[in-house]
Scaffold this motif. Structure first.
Motif, PDB file in Angstrom:
ATOM      1  N   ALA A  82      54.675  28.239  45.298  1.00 49.12           N
ATOM      2  CA  ALA A  82      54.947  26.797  45.294  1.00 49.12           C
ATOM      3  C   ALA A  82      54.841  26.241  46.713  1.00 49.12           C
ATOM      4  O   ALA A  82      54.276  25.162  46.925  1.00 49.12           O
ATOM      5  CB  ALA A  82      56.331  26.519  44.708  1.00 49.12           C
ATOM      6  N   LYS A  83      55.362  26.986  47.681  1.00 47.84           N
ATOM      7  CA  LYS A  83      55.296  26.550  49.077  1.00 47.84           C
ATOM      8  C   LYS A  83      53.831  26.431  49.515  1.00 47.84           C
ATOM      9  O   LYS A  83      53.454  25.460  50.177  1.00 47.84           O
ATOM     10  CB  LYS A  83      56.034  27.554  49.968  1.00 47.84           C
ATOM     11  N   GLN A  84      53.020  27.441  49.160  1.00 46.50           N
ATOM     12  CA  GLN A  84      51.609  27.404  49.540  1.00 46.50           C
ATOM     13  C   GLN A  84      50.901  26.213  48.890  1.00 46.50           C
ATOM     14  O   GLN A  84      50.086  25.535  49.532  1.00 46.50           O
ATOM     15  CB  GLN A  84      50.921  28.715  49.153  1.00 46.50           C
ATOM     16  N   LYS A  85      51.224  25.954  47.625  1.00 42.96           N
ATOM     17  CA  LYS A  85      50.609  24.826  46.921  1.00 42.96           C
ATOM     18  C   LYS A  85      51.012  23.512  47.589  1.00 42.96           C
ATOM     19  O   LYS A  85      50.178  22.633  47.842  1.00 42.96           O
ATOM     20  CB  LYS A  85      51.014  24.811  45.452  1.00 42.96           C
ATOM     21  N   ILE A  86      52.298  23.373  47.904  1.00 40.40           N
ATOM     22  CA  ILE A  86      52.792  22.146  48.550  1.00 40.40           C
ATOM     23  C   ILE A  86      52.147  21.996  49.930  1.00 40.40           C
ATOM     24  O   ILE A  86      51.746  20.900  50.315  1.00 40.40           O
ATOM     25  CB  ILE A  86      54.334  22.169  48.644  1.00 40.40           C
ATOM     26  N   SER A  87      52.034  23.109  50.645  1.00 40.95           N
ATOM     27  CA  SER A  87      51.407  23.063  51.970  1.00 40.95           C
ATOM     28  C   SER A  87      49.943  22.622  51.850  1.00 40.95           C
ATOM     29  O   SER A  87      49.468  21.796  52.636  1.00 40.95           O
ATOM     30  CB  SER A  87      51.500  24.450  52.618  1.00 40.95           C
ATOM     31  N   HIS A  88      49.252  23.165  50.866  1.00 42.70           N
ATOM     32  CA  HIS A  88      47.851  22.774  50.642  1.00 42.70           C
ATOM     33  C   HIS A  88      47.761  21.290  50.280  1.00 42.70           C
ATOM     34  O   HIS A  88      46.919  20.552  50.825  1.00 42.70           O
ATOM     35  CB  HIS A  88      47.234  23.633  49.537  1.00 42.70           C
ATOM     36  N   ASP A  89      48.633  20.860  49.368  1.00 45.93           N
ATOM     37  CA  ASP A  89      48.649  19.442  48.973  1.00 45.93           C
ATOM     38  C   ASP A  89      48.926  18.546  50.181  1.00 45.93           C
ATOM     39  O   ASP A  89      48.314  17.481  50.330  1.00 45.93           O
ATOM     40  CB  ASP A  89      49.708  19.186  47.888  1.00 45.93           C
ATOM     41  N   LEU A  90      49.842  18.978  51.048  1.00 42.53           N
ATOM     42  CA  LEU A  90      50.164  18.211  52.248  1.00 42.53           C
ATOM     43  C   LEU A  90      48.941  18.095  53.158  1.00 42.53           C
ATOM     44  O   LEU A  90      48.649  17.016  53.685  1.00 42.53           O
ATOM     45  CB  LEU A  90      51.330  18.861  52.994  1.00 42.53           C
ATOM     46  N   GLN A  91      48.233  19.205  53.328  1.00 40.89           N
ATOM     47  CA  GLN A  91      47.025  19.174  54.164  1.00 40.89           C
ATOM     48  C   GLN A  91      45.986  18.216  53.590  1.00 40.89           C
ATOM     49  O   GLN A  91      45.358  17.453  54.323  1.00 40.89           O
ATOM     50  CB  GLN A  91      46.429  20.580  54.304  1.00 40.89           C
ATOM     51  N   VAL A  92      45.832  18.267  52.254  1.00 40.77           N
ATOM     52  CA  VAL A  92      44.876  17.357  51.600  1.00 40.77           C
ATOM     53  C   VAL A  92      45.296  15.914  51.847  1.00 40.77           C
ATOM     54  O   VAL A  92      44.464  15.060  52.205  1.00 40.77           O
ATOM     55  CB  VAL A  92      44.767  17.671  50.089  1.00 40.77           C
ATOM     56  N   GLU A  94      47.228  14.727  54.238  1.00 39.74           N
ATOM     57  CA  GLU A  94      47.075  14.375  55.654  1.00 39.74           C
ATOM     58  C   GLU A  94      45.616  14.054  55.965  1.00 39.74           C
ATOM     59  O   GLU A  94      45.328  13.132  56.722  1.00 39.74           O
ATOM     60  CB  GLU A  94      47.577  15.514  56.548  1.00 39.74           C
ATOM     61  N   SER A  95      44.699  14.828  55.362  1.00 37.62           N
ATOM     62  CA  SER A  95      43.271  14.539  55.542  1.00 37.62           C
ATOM     63  C   SER A  95      42.935  13.155  54.999  1.00 37.62           C
ATOM     64  O   SER A  95      42.216  12.376  55.648  1.00 37.62           O
ATOM     65  CB  SER A  95      42.415  15.569  54.800  1.00 37.62           C
ATOM     66  N   GLN A  96      43.466  12.856  53.820  1.00 35.85           N
ATOM     67  CA  GLN A  96      43.219  11.547  53.217  1.00 35.85           C
ATOM     68  C   GLN A  96      43.786  10.428  54.099  1.00 35.85           C
ATOM     69  O   GLN A  96      43.156   9.385  54.299  1.00 35.85           O
ATOM     70  CB  GLN A  96      43.817  11.475  51.810  1.00 35.85           C
ATOM     71  N   GLN A 100      41.680   7.511  55.758  1.00 37.44           N
ATOM     72  CA  GLN A 100      42.031   6.110  55.526  1.00 37.44           C
ATOM     73  C   GLN A 100      42.412   5.422  56.834  1.00 37.44           C
ATOM     74  O   GLN A 100      42.112   4.233  57.040  1.00 37.44           O
ATOM     75  CB  GLN A 100      43.154   6.009  54.492  1.00 37.44           C
ATOM     76  N   SER A 101      43.062   6.160  57.720  1.00 40.38           N
ATOM     77  CA  SER A 101      43.409   5.595  59.020  1.00 40.38           C
ATOM     78  C   SER A 101      42.134   5.265  59.798  1.00 40.38           C
ATOM     79  O   SER A 101      42.042   4.207  60.446  1.00 40.38           O
ATOM     80  CB  SER A 101      44.274   6.603  59.789  1.00 40.38           C
TER      81      SER A 101
END
Length: 120
Positions: A82-92, A94-96, A100-101
């Motif tokens: 779950a931590k790895q999935k959340i970390s991956h989602d966070l990276q995605v 942050e990229s978005q 957008q920035s």
């Protein structure tokens, strides 16, 4: 009644009576020793049963702890996934956000440029 038990000894020689007395004395000692050993045996058997029960209880506790440990290991694995999935989602995300920035900055520059053109 004891006189009847002793009656068979009548007429025996003092030497034979002495030997009989020694044998009876030895028999009494052996009976007492047997009783003591029987008591020791019973005590040891009781201690053995107590130890066997203790070992059985510890085996049961060990089994329970092994199951609990396995369950906790599975929980840790699940939490790590779950931590790895959340970390991956966070990276995605942050990229978005960075994309957008960048788009926002580009739009701001376009707006500023257009505003400058309008002022002219």
């Amino acid at each position: 009644m004891s006189w009847a038990v002793e009656e068979w000894k009548e007429g025996l020689s003092p030497r034979v009576l002495q030997k009989i007395h020694e044998l009876e004395s030895q028999l009494d000692k052996l009976k007492k020793e047997r009783q003591q050993r029987q008591y020791q045996l019973e005590t040891l058997e009781a201690a053995l049963q107590k130890q066997k029960q203790k070992v059985e209880n510890e085996k049961n506790e060990s089994t329970i702890l092994k199951r609990e440990n396995q369950s906790l290991m599975e929980l840790c694995d699940n939490l790590e996934k779950a931590k790895q999935k959340i970390s991956h989602d966070l990276q995605v995300k942050e990229s978005q956000v960075n994309i957008q920035s960048g788009q926002l900055n580009s739009c701001k520059k376009d707006i500023e440029r257009l505003e400058q053109e309008l002022k002219r």
